[in-house]
Write a protein that holds these residues in place. Structure first.
Motif, PDB file in Angstrom:
ATOM      1  N   LEU A 149     -18.237   5.071  -3.036  1.00 32.65           N
ATOM      2  CA  LEU A 149     -17.794   3.854  -2.375  1.00 32.65           C
ATOM      3  C   LEU A 149     -18.596   2.657  -2.852  1.00 32.65           C
ATOM      4  N   SER A 150     -17.917   1.547  -3.000  1.00 28.70           N
ATOM      5  CA  SER A 150     -18.633   0.339  -3.395  1.00 28.70           C
ATOM      6  C   SER A 150     -17.793  -0.873  -3.021  1.00 28.70           C
ATOM      7  N   LEU A 151     -18.419  -2.031  -3.045  1.00 36.47           N
ATOM      8  CA  LEU A 151     -17.712  -3.279  -2.776  1.00 36.47           C
ATOM      9  C   LEU A 151     -16.600  -3.495  -3.795  1.00 36.47           C
ATOM     10  N   HIS A 152     -16.903  -3.088  -5.024  1.00 37.58           N
ATOM     11  CA  HIS A 152     -15.936  -3.229  -6.098  1.00 37.58           C
ATOM     12  C   HIS A 152     -14.641  -2.487  -5.765  1.00 37.58           C
ATOM     13  N   LEU A 153     -14.806  -1.302  -5.165  1.00 35.69           N
ATOM     14  CA  LEU A 153     -13.641  -0.499  -4.781  1.00 35.69           C
ATOM     15  C   LEU A 153     -12.798  -1.256  -3.761  1.00 35.69           C
ATOM     16  N   VAL A 154     -13.471  -1.792  -2.741  1.00 37.35           N
ATOM     17  CA  VAL A 154     -12.754  -2.535  -1.704  1.00 37.35           C
ATOM     18  C   VAL A 154     -11.989  -3.700  -2.331  1.00 37.35           C
ATOM     19  N   GLY A 155     -12.635  -4.409  -3.242  1.00 39.43           N
ATOM     20  CA  GLY A 155     -12.009  -5.548  -3.902  1.00 39.43           C
ATOM     21  C   GLY A 155     -10.762  -5.144  -4.674  1.00 39.43           C
ATOM     22  N   THR A 156     -10.884  -4.076  -5.463  1.00 39.65           N
ATOM     23  CA  THR A 156      -9.737  -3.629  -6.268  1.00 39.65           C
ATOM     24  C   THR A 156      -8.581  -3.194  -5.373  1.00 39.65           C
ATOM     25  N   VAL A 157      -8.907  -2.455  -4.322  1.00 39.21           N
ATOM     26  CA  VAL A 157      -7.847  -1.975  -3.431  1.00 39.21           C
ATOM     27  C   VAL A 157      -7.143  -3.158  -2.767  1.00 39.21           C
ATOM     28  N   LEU A 158      -7.907  -4.141  -2.310  1.00 40.62           N
ATOM     29  CA  LEU A 158      -7.300  -5.317  -1.683  1.00 40.62           C
ATOM     30  C   LEU A 158      -6.385  -6.043  -2.665  1.00 40.62           C
ATOM     31  N   LEU A 159      -6.855  -6.171  -3.895  1.00 36.13           N
ATOM     32  CA  LEU A 159      -6.116  -6.918  -4.905  1.00 36.13           C
ATOM     33  C   LEU A 159      -4.826  -6.203  -5.317  1.00 36.13           C
ATOM     34  N   VAL A 160      -4.937  -4.894  -5.532  1.00 39.34           N
ATOM     35  CA  VAL A 160      -3.783  -4.143  -6.036  1.00 39.34           C
ATOM     36  C   VAL A 160      -2.827  -3.755  -4.913  1.00 39.34           C
ATOM     37  N   ALA A 161      -3.381  -3.405  -3.751  1.00 44.48           N
ATOM     38  CA  ALA A 161      -2.522  -2.891  -2.680  1.00 44.48           C
ATOM     39  C   ALA A 161      -2.207  -3.940  -1.613  1.00 44.48           C
ATOM     40  N   GLY A 162      -3.064  -4.957  -1.489  1.00 45.38           N
ATOM     41  CA  GLY A 162      -2.888  -5.946  -0.419  1.00 45.38           C
ATOM     42  C   GLY A 162      -1.524  -6.633  -0.419  1.00 45.38           C
ATOM     43  N   PRO A 163      -1.162  -7.348  -1.484  1.00 45.71           N
ATOM     44  CA  PRO A 163       0.091  -8.108  -1.472  1.00 45.71           C
ATOM     45  C   PRO A 163       1.345  -7.268  -1.198  1.00 45.71           C
ATOM     46  N   PRO A 164       1.540  -6.139  -1.916  1.00 45.51           N
ATOM     47  CA  PRO A 164       2.772  -5.392  -1.650  1.00 45.51           C
ATOM     48  C   PRO A 164       2.801  -4.805  -0.244  1.00 45.51           C
ATOM     49  N   LEU A 165       1.644  -4.390   0.267  1.00 49.82           N
ATOM     50  CA  LEU A 165       1.644  -3.789   1.600  1.00 49.82           C
ATOM     51  C   LEU A 165       1.894  -4.846   2.669  1.00 49.82           C
ATOM     52  N   TRP A 166       1.323  -6.023   2.483  1.00 46.99           N
ATOM     53  CA  TRP A 166       1.554  -7.105   3.444  1.00 46.99           C
ATOM     54  C   TRP A 166       3.058  -7.409   3.491  1.00 46.99           C
ATOM     55  N   TRP A 167       3.644  -7.511   2.296  1.00 47.26           N
ATOM     56  CA  TRP A 167       5.076  -7.821   2.204  1.00 47.26           C
ATOM     57  C   TRP A 167       5.922  -6.714   2.835  1.00 47.26           C
ATOM     58  N   LEU A 168       5.567  -5.463   2.487  1.00 47.18           N
ATOM     59  CA  LEU A 168       6.346  -4.305   2.928  1.00 47.18           C
ATOM     60  C   LEU A 168       6.376  -4.188   4.449  1.00 47.18           C
ATOM     61  N   TRP A 169       5.220  -4.416   5.075  1.00 44.78           N
ATOM     62  CA  TRP A 169       5.130  -4.215   6.520  1.00 44.78           C
ATOM     63  C   TRP A 169       5.593  -5.439   7.305  1.00 44.78           C
ATOM     64  N   HIS A 170       5.981  -6.515   6.582  1.00 40.14           N
ATOM     65  CA  HIS A 170       6.496  -7.702   7.279  1.00 40.14           C
ATOM     66  C   HIS A 170       8.001  -7.848   7.150  1.00 40.14           C
ATOM     67  N   ARG A 171       8.653  -6.862   6.549  1.00 42.34           N
ATOM     68  CA  ARG A 171      10.112  -6.973   6.458  1.00 42.34           C
ATOM     69  C   ARG A 171      10.765  -5.962   7.407  1.00 42.34           C
ATOM     70  N   PRO A 172      11.947  -6.327   7.926  1.00 36.66           N
ATOM     71  CA  PRO A 172      12.595  -5.448   8.901  1.00 36.66           C
ATOM     72  C   PRO A 172      13.118  -4.173   8.250  1.00 36.66           C
ATOM     73  N   VAL A 173      13.163  -3.101   9.024  1.00 39.59           N
ATOM     74  CA  VAL A 173      13.708  -1.836   8.542  1.00 39.59           C
ATOM     75  C   VAL A 173      15.196  -1.781   8.891  1.00 39.59           C
ATOM     76  N   VAL A 174      16.037  -1.502   7.901  1.00 37.02           N
ATOM     77  CA  VAL A 174      17.480  -1.406   8.137  1.00 37.02           C
ATOM     78  C   VAL A 174      17.857   0.064   8.313  1.00 37.02           C
ATOM     79  N   SER A 175      18.559   0.361   9.412  1.00 35.95           N
ATOM     80  CA  SER A 175      19.000   1.735   9.650  1.00 35.95           C
ATOM     81  C   SER A 175      20.484   1.892   9.340  1.00 35.95           C
ATOM     82  N   ARG A 176      20.853   3.021   8.752  1.00 32.96           N
ATOM     83  CA  ARG A 176      22.260   3.314   8.462  1.00 32.96           C
ATOM     84  C   ARG A 176      22.579   4.710   8.937  1.00 32.96           C
ATOM     85  N   VAL A 177      23.890   5.019   8.961  1.00 32.48           N
ATOM     86  CA  VAL A 177      24.250   6.415   9.228  1.00 32.48           C
ATOM     87  C   VAL A 177      23.770   7.239   8.038  1.00 32.48           C
TER      88      VAL A 177
END
Ligand SMILES: [Zn+2]
Length: 547
Positions: free
Chosen positions: A114-142
């Motif tokens: 574990l290191s600060l560098h790890l936290v930084g990389t994870v935030l940078l690579v995973a932050g934007p798509p996850l923020w976007w993904l969890w802020h959009r509505p889920v559409v349900s279908r049959v």
């Protein structure tokens, strides 16, 4: 069709695009650094980029169910982010053996990574798509409409993948042929593939029932007339590489204690030894396997190992572990862990220095089955050794001859010479530990308890920044020398020399032969005078030196 209803496929392709792009920066860096013209590399980037995007989209389409998609996509994005960090920091790639290694890693090792560098990389690579993904509505279908959409998504993804692959076939084919490791750099597909392979390895329970090895094992003639039982200590080193081993001619004296034993007491150094794997998960079982690496010793064991054979022959076997466990090898023999002892000065923060294995050793030997012990003992010591990346934690403060040393987990952030200092200190400490062990063994011999001997061999080597690589675990076929060339030494007390008929002078003359982990199984059986069909004297290192 309304805008809201088109969204699920938007999500699939947007996440796929993000994963293929920012989620694969080490891959693109690697490709961009290849030889060839700029145009050639750009075509390669575009072709592979499209293949990776489409393959990821096909995978995500398969998972595009209302309640499954977000968690599954989140997991893949996080995996890509973690992989990116480890590829950047250590130059490792994610193949099945690396994943198996990760799965067997314990909390202590994770803490080292574990290191600060790890936290930084994870935030940078995973932050934007996850923020976007969890802020959009889920559409349900049959369900049938959803199934249809998902299948269409899979088919479209696969078609684009095949199309892009064919269009840039020539470039991609030569890339995969000449740089095999690149395929293991493709996030997160590398991890999905590795997880599938590792899971498949665990699956069929009938395969996991081990085939017996050496059912005919018996003790040889030397036991009928013995005055004292033999005791062989087999020290399994961790992450020690041959290049930094003083006895192998390293510019620094990292093995002063062993040098004294070599000059005064018959210790033999073996300078040309190859490991079976590039990580503990592969090497450890392989060292004890009756199979050579070529015959599958590097695969998940399906047979019993050396310890089972020794025990079956009637000997006492004890495994002492100062690391993360024996990977199943010691399950059927006596074993104990020393990493959780609370010895003042030797243990700290849930781990102990290797000398802890010598603490109370007489009592541990005395507690073994007395009938077996009277015949003979094989004692395995599994070291913490040079386990990275926190090399500086492996050595006590008063045993650091090379300073200043790197104390960070972010190896690439340390000055190269400080990194080497920290690593060389771990080798020097292993030298000290082996010296102490040899002293204990000599004492057992002079006090008439056992005829003693020792074999030390490391499980694999380590990269210290050569070619941008750190740590170990590069797939064997293209692993650098530093990860597969390991140190090995042997020592026999005069009593064990006499008993086994092995000439040290002869052994020294032959010591420069090319050896490997393949030799350990047969050499231990030879030294312990255990007869069985499983023993191959052609692989027994001491066989040519017996009178
Ligand atoms: Zn290891």
């Amino acid at each position: 069709m309304g805008a809201a209803e088109r969204r699920p496929m938007h999500a699939v392709w947007l996440i796929a695009l993000w994963l293929a792009g920012p989620g694969n920066l080490p891959l693109w860096q690697r490709i961009f650094a290849l030889e060839g013209t700029l145009a050639h590399r750009l075509v390669l980037l575009a072709g592979l980029g499209l293949v990776v995007t489409a393959a990821t989209a096909a995978l995500l389409s398969l998972l595009a169910w209302p309640r499954v998609f977000r968690p599954a996509a989140t997991l893949l994005v996080l995996v890509a982010a973690f992989n990116t960090h480890f590829m950047w920091q250590y130059g490792v790639v994610m193949d099945p053996t690396m994943l198996a290694n990760v799965a067997h890693t314990d909390v202590r090792e994770v803490r080292d990574l574990l290191s600060l560098h790890l936290v930084g990389t994870v935030l940078l690579v995973a932050g934007p798509p996850l923020w976007w993904l969890w802020h959009r509505p889920v559409v349900s279908r049959v369900w049938w409409a959803q199934t249809g959409r998902n299948l269409t998504g899979v088919v479209v993804g696969l078609l684009v993948m095949v199309g892009a692959g064919l269009a840039s076939y020539q470039g991609l084919a030569s890339l995969m042929r000449n740089h095999k490791d690149v395929r293991y750099m493709i996030n997160p597909l590398n991890s999905v593939y590795a997880a599938t392979r590792v899971a498949a390895d665990q699956l069929p329970p009938q395969v996991r029932t081990l085939q017996p090895t050496g059912e005919d094992a018996t003790l040889g003639a030397s036991y009928a007339t013995q005055v004292r039982p033999p005791l062989l200590m087999l020290v399994v080193g961790e992450t020690a590489r041959a290049e930094n081993w003083g006895l192998n001619g390293y510019a620094r004296e990292t093995t002063p204690a062993l040098r004294r034993w070599q000059e005064q007491s018959g210790l033999v150094n073996f300078p040309q030894v190859r490991s079976c794997g590039t990580n503990t998960q592969v090497s450890l079982p392989c060292i004890f396997s009756p199979l050579t690496r070529e015959d599958g010793g590097d695969k998940t064991p399906t047979q019993e190992n050396l310890l089972d054979v020794l025990q079956r022959a009637g000997l006492a076997v004890l495994w002492l572990d100062n690391q993360s466990g024996c990977k199943g090898i010691c399950d059927r023999v006596s074993h104990a862990s020393t990493s959780e002892l609370n010895l003042p000065g030797l243990c700290e923060g849930g781990e102990c220095f290797d000398e802890a294995m010598l603490h109370g050793l007489d009592e541990r030997i005395a507690a073994l089955d007395p009938v077996r012990r009277a015949r003979g003992v094989v004692l395995v010591m599994h070291q913490m050794g040079s386990h990275g990346p926190a090399y500086s934690k492996r050595t006590p403060v008063d045993r650091k001859p090379f300073l200043p040393e790197c104390t960070s987990n972010t190896l690439s952030a340390c000055a190269p010479e400080q990194l080497v200092n920290a690593y060389d200190n771990t080798i020097a400490y292993t030298d000290h530990f082996l010296g102490q062990s040899l002293q204990w063994l000599q004492q057992q011999s002079t006090e008439g308890r056992f005829d003693t001997g020792m074999i030390y061999v490391s499980d694999h080597g380590e990269s210290l920044g050569e070619n941008g690589l750190y740590l170990h675990g590069v797939p064997y076929a293209f692993a650098p020398d530093q990860q597969t060339h390991v140190p090995m030494v042997g020592w026999l007390s005069p009593a064990l020399q006499q008993r086994s008929g092995v000439s040290i002078d002869c052994l020294r003359q032959q010591a420069a032969a090319r050896l490997s982990h393949d030799n350990v199984f047969h050499t231990v059986l030879g030294l312990m005078d255990v007869s069985t069909q499983a023993r191959d004297n052609a692989l027994n290192v001491v066989a040519p030196c017996r009178s």
